[in-house]
Every structure is written in structure tokens, then in C-alpha cells.
Design an enzyme around this catalytic site. Structure first.
Site, mmCIF file in Angstrom:
data_model
loop_
_atom_site.group_PDB
_atom_site.id
_atom_site.type_symbol
_atom_site.label_atom_id
_atom_site.label_comp_id
_atom_site.label_asym_id
_atom_site.label_seq_id
_atom_site.Cartn_x
_atom_site.Cartn_y
_atom_site.Cartn_z
ATOM 1 N N SER A 1 0.854 -1.191 0.000
ATOM 2 C CA SER A 1 0.000 0.000 0.000
ATOM 3 C C SER A 1 0.881 1.229 0.000
ATOM 4 O O SER A 1 1.934 1.237 0.644
ATOM 5 C CB SER A 1 -0.909 0.030 1.228
ATOM 6 O OG SER A 1 -1.601 1.269 1.278
ATOM 7 N N ASN B 1 -0.660 4.247 0.660
ATOM 8 C CA ASN B 1 -1.397 5.205 1.487
ATOM 9 C C ASN B 1 -0.847 5.126 2.915
ATOM 10 O O ASN B 1 -1.023 4.119 3.611
ATOM 11 C CB ASN B 1 -2.889 4.832 1.445
ATOM 12 C CG ASN B 1 -3.749 5.722 2.331
ATOM 13 O OD1 ASN B 1 -3.320 6.175 3.388
ATOM 14 N ND2 ASN B 1 -4.971 5.966 1.895
ATOM 15 N N LYS C 1 -3.304 4.345 5.774
ATOM 16 C CA LYS C 1 -3.824 2.984 5.663
ATOM 17 C C LYS C 1 -2.736 1.980 6.046
ATOM 18 O O LYS C 1 -2.987 0.990 6.741
ATOM 19 C CB LYS C 1 -4.281 2.738 4.226
ATOM 20 C CG LYS C 1 -4.973 1.415 4.034
ATOM 21 C CD LYS C 1 -5.150 1.086 2.567
ATOM 22 C CE LYS C 1 -6.351 1.778 1.968
ATOM 23 N NZ LYS C 1 -6.635 1.236 0.609
ATOM 24 N N ASP D 1 -8.247 -3.263 -0.770
ATOM 25 C CA ASP D 1 -8.998 -2.184 -1.389
ATOM 26 C C ASP D 1 -10.232 -1.986 -0.534
ATOM 27 O O ASP D 1 -10.902 -2.960 -0.164
ATOM 28 C CB ASP D 1 -9.376 -2.507 -2.838
ATOM 29 C CG ASP D 1 -9.882 -1.270 -3.571
ATOM 30 O OD1 ASP D 1 -9.256 -0.201 -3.462
ATOM 31 O OD2 ASP D 1 -10.922 -1.358 -4.259
ATOM 32 N N SER D 2 -10.470 -0.740 -0.176
ATOM 33 C CA SER D 2 -11.510 -0.440 0.798
ATOM 34 C C SER D 2 -12.350 0.711 0.302
ATOM 35 O O SER D 2 -11.933 1.474 -0.560
ATOM 36 C CB SER D 2 -10.876 -0.018 2.129
ATOM 37 O OG SER D 2 -9.960 -0.977 2.564
ATOM 38 N N TYR E 1 -13.395 8.524 4.907
ATOM 39 C CA TYR E 1 -14.755 8.914 5.298
ATOM 40 C C TYR E 1 -15.011 8.754 6.802
ATOM 41 O O TYR E 1 -16.153 8.899 7.241
ATOM 42 C CB TYR E 1 -15.778 8.095 4.495
ATOM 43 C CG TYR E 1 -15.737 8.353 3.009
ATOM 44 C CD1 TYR E 1 -16.517 9.366 2.429
ATOM 45 C CD2 TYR E 1 -14.927 7.603 2.164
ATOM 46 C CE1 TYR E 1 -16.479 9.609 1.066
ATOM 47 C CE2 TYR E 1 -14.878 7.835 0.794
ATOM 48 C CZ TYR E 1 -15.656 8.835 0.252
ATOM 49 O OH TYR E 1 -15.624 9.081 -1.101
ATOM 50 N N ASP E 2 -13.970 8.447 7.592
ATOM 51 C CA ASP E 2 -14.150 8.258 9.035
ATOM 52 C C ASP E 2 -14.983 9.365 9.710
ATOM 53 O O ASP E 2 -15.826 9.056 10.558
ATOM 54 C CB ASP E 2 -12.789 8.121 9.745
ATOM 55 C CG ASP E 2 -12.216 6.703 9.662
ATOM 56 O OD1 ASP E 2 -13.009 5.741 9.669
ATOM 57 O OD2 ASP E 2 -10.985 6.561 9.595
ATOM 58 N N LYS F 1 -10.907 1.597 17.042
ATOM 59 C CA LYS F 1 -11.228 1.349 15.639
ATOM 60 C C LYS F 1 -10.672 -0.010 15.192
ATOM 61 O O LYS F 1 -11.367 -0.795 14.538
ATOM 62 C CB LYS F 1 -10.676 2.479 14.761
ATOM 63 C CG LYS F 1 -11.058 2.333 13.284
ATOM 64 C CD LYS F 1 -10.486 3.432 12.394
ATOM 65 C CE LYS F 1 -10.805 3.151 10.922
ATOM 66 N NZ LYS F 1 -10.064 4.016 9.983
ATOM 67 N N ARG G 1 -11.224 -3.113 8.076
ATOM 68 C CA ARG G 1 -9.865 -3.531 7.707
ATOM 69 C C ARG G 1 -9.365 -4.592 8.683
ATOM 70 O O ARG G 1 -8.747 -5.578 8.288
ATOM 71 C CB ARG G 1 -8.956 -2.292 7.681
ATOM 72 C CG ARG G 1 -7.810 -2.416 6.720
ATOM 73 C CD ARG G 1 -7.182 -1.082 6.393
ATOM 74 N NE ARG G 1 -7.911 -0.375 5.376
ATOM 75 C CZ ARG G 1 -8.493 0.809 5.530
ATOM 76 N NH1 ARG G 1 -8.399 1.460 6.669
ATOM 77 N NH2 ARG G 1 -9.164 1.350 4.532
#
Lengths: 202, 202
Positions: B8, B10, B13, B73-74, B158-159, B179, B185
Site C-alpha cells: 500500500s 497510502n 492505511k 482495497d476499501s 470517510y471516518d 477502531k 480492515r
């Protein structure tokens, strides 16, 4: 003549609906607009389907005026977006009715979506609500695919990015009579014609 | 120790994925990042599903490095949008990775959608591709509903607008450990843990 109220405040859509109904020449019917009746409260469009929204608009108009009322709810249904923008088509970019922002957003969202997955349809639900409370709702669909950039100046909404099947032009490059012959709105209204005719002869 | 490449780019992430994998303590596995291997070409994310995209990323990483590779992928799946933004979550506002623009657009699009129809889920597909070419892909989901305004500073994406079921806080108001205990995830990665363990003992 039996008056039928065409319950839309979108001027371009109203033109198109009137044009189609005039072409279809339903005998005994006179189509009047919202500007010819006293104002009445209209509920916001919060339905989950085109049909719910079309019915809600036609119900509001029929119960406020006592006239038979026709309303539509239409939108762009994109395969790669599971049918969205759908009922959110008019406010896709976050506020209501900004055609240019809406279509540019769809193009941006679909940047990475390859040509073979750019299928889409224009969908129109058209509802007729009669003074006795009986209701008819029909649906017209117009299949095509999405261009990569807007083209054409006719029509409105997402017309500049929608290429109907069998066409190389976008629906904003068709002239109004060509669009009316095949559009989602024309297909839906044509399904209402027999019901409107029955109203006139009742 | 068996090296597993976490594919990843990101940063936030990646933090979350690493944190979860560390918490899960898979014995015999050392997780390394893309910064620890030579650069390789990565295909754009054009899949129609989270699973396709996760697999594509893990395949690219595994075939370029010869290491077992994990990728995810989320996205946010909104009921009133038929599952969109979905695979388009990261570029919902039209360009890639603008979290603030993306979540504000979703709020704007859903302005007229009543509370009882604001259900949503975070979805994560996580893929493991092994050096022998065998593949495992799993899915984790985290259900909740969408707030009317962003709240909270933790997390990403979008959290700030996602309120998990049973919570009054958004997922950006949970602390990271909270979380990680329940997120999409975490749920997906936990399903991969036995497969990662098997790699180490193979």
C-alpha cells in the site's frame, strides 16, 4: 377538453414534456402548466426510486388542484456506479440543478473506468394521478454509454455526455425532434398516452 | 522469518494495516513495506469490485518481488447510493485522494435522504498472493450510518461521517485501538491471519 396538469418546474424538461405530448396528439386533452394554477406546497424529492418521486409530485399536484396531474422523475443510471446518480442525478455535485458540475463530476469519477464498462441509461418514471385518487406510473429507458468529455449544446442535464446506442453523437448533439423520437422521457410518456386518452373519454 | 510485503502507498492505511498485523502477532512473519523493495510498475485501480482491485495490487507486488504480498482495497458503501462510492471512494469528488472533498460531496448528495435511509458500511477486501501464484481474498464489513456533518480527527477517508452501529461517535472520534478492534480492515485482515500463519510454517 379535459385539463391535465403537467407538474414540473424545470423549464427545459417542461418544454420537452409538452413537445412530446403535443406530438402524440392525445385527443380531448389540454395540457396546462403549474403557472396556470394557484401555488401549492410541494414535498422535497426524497424517494428511493424514480417511481416514488414521480408519484409524490403528481399526488401533490392532483390533491392541490383537483385536476389529473402528470409528473416525471428522471435521471442518469450508470452501470459502473450500480445505477447511481439515479434519483440523486439533479444534486449529484452536492447542490441542486448545476448541470455542468454534475456531468463533470461523473466524468471525473469515471476517469479510470475503461470504455467497455461505461454503459449507462437515461431513465424516466412518469406518473399520472387522477382526481379519484387512482394512479398509474410507467418507466421509459434509453440505453447508451458515457463519453469522456461533454459535446453538444441541445437538451439539458447529462445530455452532453450520453451517447445513445447506435449513435456516435451525444444526446446534446441530437436535435430536439431526434431526441423526442427515442428518449427515455418520450418512451415513458408514450406509455401514458392511452391512460390520458381514457381520461378524456371518461 | 517469512517476509510478507504489505503493498500500500497510502501512509495512513499502511499504519492501520501494520498496527492490526502487529496486534494479531502472526508468529514467523515479518511485514515489510513498499519502501523496502525496489520500485515496480503498478496498474491503475480499474476493477469493478474491491476484491478485483485488492488482487490486482497484490499480484503486481508479488510478481515484481517474488515475495508473498498483501494488499487491500476499501471503501464506503452507501445504501441510498446502491453501494456507491464503493470502488470509486478515493476519487469520488473527481480527483484522487481528497478526503475532505469526498466526504463533503457525499453529505451534499444525501442532503434530502432521511435518517432512516442513511445506512452505510465500510468494506475492505484484503488479498494475499503467494510466490506460487495461489491467491486468497477475504472481505470485512463494518456497518453503521452516515452523520449529517463531519466530526472527529482520527482515522482518514470517510471516518468523520461514519457512525458505527452501537456508537454515537463517528469512527474519526474513536481512538485507533477502538477502531482496530472492530473496523472493516481489521475484520478482513483477521481472516487472512491463518493464511499468513500457514505461509510461515510452510
Amino acid at each position: 377538453m379535459t385539463k391535465v396538469l403537467l407538474a414540473s418546474r424545470n423549464a427545459k424538461k417542461l418544454d420537452e414534456l409538452r413537445r412530446i405530448l403535443v406530438t402524440e396528439r392525445v385527443p380531448g386533452i389540454e395540457v396546462i402548466g403549474l403557472d396556470e394554477v394557484p401555488p401549492f406546497p410541494e414535498a422535497p424529492e426524497t424517494g428511493a426510486t424514480f417511481e416514488e418521486n414521480a408519484l409524490a409530485k403528481a399526488r401533490d399536484a392532483a390533491s392541490a388542484t383537483g385536476l389529473p396531474a402528470v409528473a416525471d422523475d428522471s435521471g442518469l443510471v450508470v452501470d459502473a456506479m450500480h445505477g447511481m446518480p439515479g434519483v440523486l442525478s439533479a444534486r449529484w455535485a452536492g447542490r441542486h440543478g448545476d448541470d455542468q458540475a454534475n456531468l463533470e463530476l461523473v466524468l471525473g469519477q469515471l476517469t479510470d473506468v475503461p470504455d467497455e464498462r461505461r454503459g449507462a441509461a437515461f431513465v424516466c418514471a412518469a406518473a399520472l394521478v387522477r382526481p379519484d385518487g387512482s394512479e398509474t406510473v410507467v418507466r421509459g429507458e434509453w440505453r447508451g454509454s458515457l463519453a469522456r468529455a461533454p459535446r453538444g449544446r441541445n437538451g439539458f442535464g447529462y445530455d452532453p455526455i450520453f451517447v445513445p446506442y447506435g449513435e456516435t453523437r451525444t444526446s446534446a448533439e441530437l436535435d430536439p425532434a431526434e431526441k423526442d423520437a427515442v428518449s427515455h422521457r418520450a418512451r415513458a410518456l408514450r406509455l401514458l398516452v392511452p391512460h390520458l386518452g381514457a381520461l378524456a373519454s371518461a
